[in-house]
Design an enzyme around this catalytic site. Structure first.
Site, PDB file in Angstrom:
ATOM      1  N   GLY A 194      45.825 -55.461 -78.199  1.00  0.00           N
ATOM      2  CA  GLY A 194      45.121 -54.532 -77.321  1.00  0.00           C
ATOM      3  C   GLY A 194      43.868 -54.003 -77.983  1.00  0.00           C
ATOM      4  N   ALA A 195      43.241 -53.051 -77.329  1.00  0.00           N
ATOM      5  CA  ALA A 195      42.065 -52.382 -77.900  1.00  0.00           C
ATOM      6  C   ALA A 195      41.937 -51.010 -77.256  1.00  0.00           C
ATOM      7  CB  ALA A 195      40.788 -53.194 -77.655  1.00  0.00           C
TER       8      ALA A 195
ATOM      9  N   GLU B  58      45.937 -55.392 -88.457  1.00  0.00           N
ATOM     10  CA  GLU B  58      45.388 -56.060 -87.269  1.00  0.00           C
ATOM     11  C   GLU B  58      44.122 -56.818 -87.649  1.00  0.00           C
ATOM     12  OE1 GLU B  58      44.854 -52.715 -84.690  1.00  0.00           O
ATOM     13  OE2 GLU B  58      46.761 -53.054 -83.669  1.00  0.00           O
TER      14      GLU B  58
HETATM   15  O1  DER Z   1      46.137 -49.361 -82.428  1.00  0.00           O
HETATM   16  C1  DER Z   1      45.692 -50.395 -81.941  1.00  0.00           C
HETATM   17  O2  DER Z   1      44.806 -51.090 -82.460  1.00  0.00           O
HETATM   18  C2  DER Z   1      46.161 -50.773 -80.570  1.00  0.00           C
HETATM   19  O3  DER Z   1      46.055 -52.156 -80.357  1.00  0.00           O
HETATM   20  C3  DER Z   1      45.256 -50.040 -79.594  1.00  0.00           C
HETATM   21  O4  DER Z   1      43.966 -50.401 -79.888  1.00  0.00           O
HETATM   22  C4  DER Z   1      45.588 -50.358 -78.154  1.00  0.00           C
HETATM   23  O5  DER Z   1      46.778 -49.704 -77.901  1.00  0.00           O
HETATM   24  P1  DER Z   1      47.318 -49.566 -76.393  1.00  0.00           P
HETATM   25  O6  DER Z   1      47.492 -50.985 -75.900  1.00  0.00           O
HETATM   26  O7  DER Z   1      48.614 -48.833 -76.549  1.00  0.00           O
HETATM   27  O8  DER Z   1      46.277 -48.809 -75.622  1.00  0.00           O
END
Ligand code: DER
Length: 237
Positions: A86-87, A107
């Site tokens: 995710g981001a 990551e």
């Molecule tokens: O902590 C991270 O890097 C997660 O991937 C974050 O960027 C996205 O988290 P979410 O999918 O819970 O919004």
């Protein structure tokens, strides 16, 4: 459709890119969680075979272990075929802010080692420029003299109206600093104005001796899958 439905739709779309025999980077957070669940489901159904997962956090490691996904690490698999994660923010050039879940270092290691990095987001993560959402841009720092590091970071971005805050642990221990999987602290940066030249900002942050890594993932994503109320978009860089 709830936000979690959108996260699930984006995650399931990304898992369509996974082929049997792949070494797959397993992301962290509430969106990546759905991708890990989906990979396990396809392995159970025999739709996917011979997958090796490389987790990006202890949390994902535990989730994948419980689901029976075979796991390994970068020492054994220095090249990863595909990573799905995710981001927190995605700008129009597919630059990312990540790490609000605190796993930015592992990551960035895993996603920096992969041939394809597929980012999965719901449309709320799209921003015109990084730092625009007034949400945290995390920087992992060593514990030693973290206040010194935080002040150096704030001074670096004075022009962008930067303030810093030590991230505290969520699990109720009042005022306890959050400690990453790597035994470090996280200083969150908050910007009032645009950061501007992102690669210059990245270099300046990484030159500070007490800094381990930051949450800007520049020119790393190969594809971003955005799930919105009007459907799913696949954007390639
Ligand atoms: O902590 C991270 O890097 C997660 O991937 C974050 O960027 C996205 O988290 P979410 O999918 O819970 O919004």
């Amino acid at each position: 459709l709830t936000q979690d439905d959108l996260k699930k739709i984006a995650a399931y779309k990304a898992v369509e890119f996974v082929r049997s025999g792949m070494v797959v980077g397993l992301g962290t957070g509430s969106t990546a969680r759905h991708a890990v669940d989906r990979i396990a489901e396809l392995l159970d159904q025999g739709e996917l075979r011979d997958i090796i997962g490389i987790p990006t956090s202890s949390t994902t490691h535990e989730q994948a272990l419980a689901l029976g996904i075979p796991l390994s690490d970068l020492d054994s698999h220095p090249v990863v075929d595909l990573a799905i994660d995710g981001a927190d923010e995605v700008d129009p050039f597919l630059n990312l802010v990540k790490g609000r879940g605190g796993s930015l270092l592992r990551e960035k290691m895993v996603e920096g080692a992969c041939k394809e990095f597929v980012v999965i987001v719901d449309e709320s993560k799209l921003v015109d420029y990084l730092g625009g959402s007034l949400l945290a841009m995390p920087v992992e720092v060593i514990k030693f003299c973290w206040k010194f590091s935080a002040e150096r970071l704030r001074a670096l971005f004075e022009y962008a109206g930067c303030t810093t805050r030590l991230r505290l642990s969520g699990d109720g221990k009042e005022g306890e600093p959050y400690v990453t999987d790597n035994g470090n602290y996280v200083v969150d940066l908050y910007f009032k104005r645009e950061i501007g030249d992102l690669s210059a900002a990245s270099d300046a942050i990484l030159r500070l001796a007490g800094v381990v890594e930051h949450g800007m993932f520049l020119k790393m994503a190969s594809t971003v899958i955005v799930a919105g109320k009007h459907g799913v978009r696949v954007i390639n860089r």
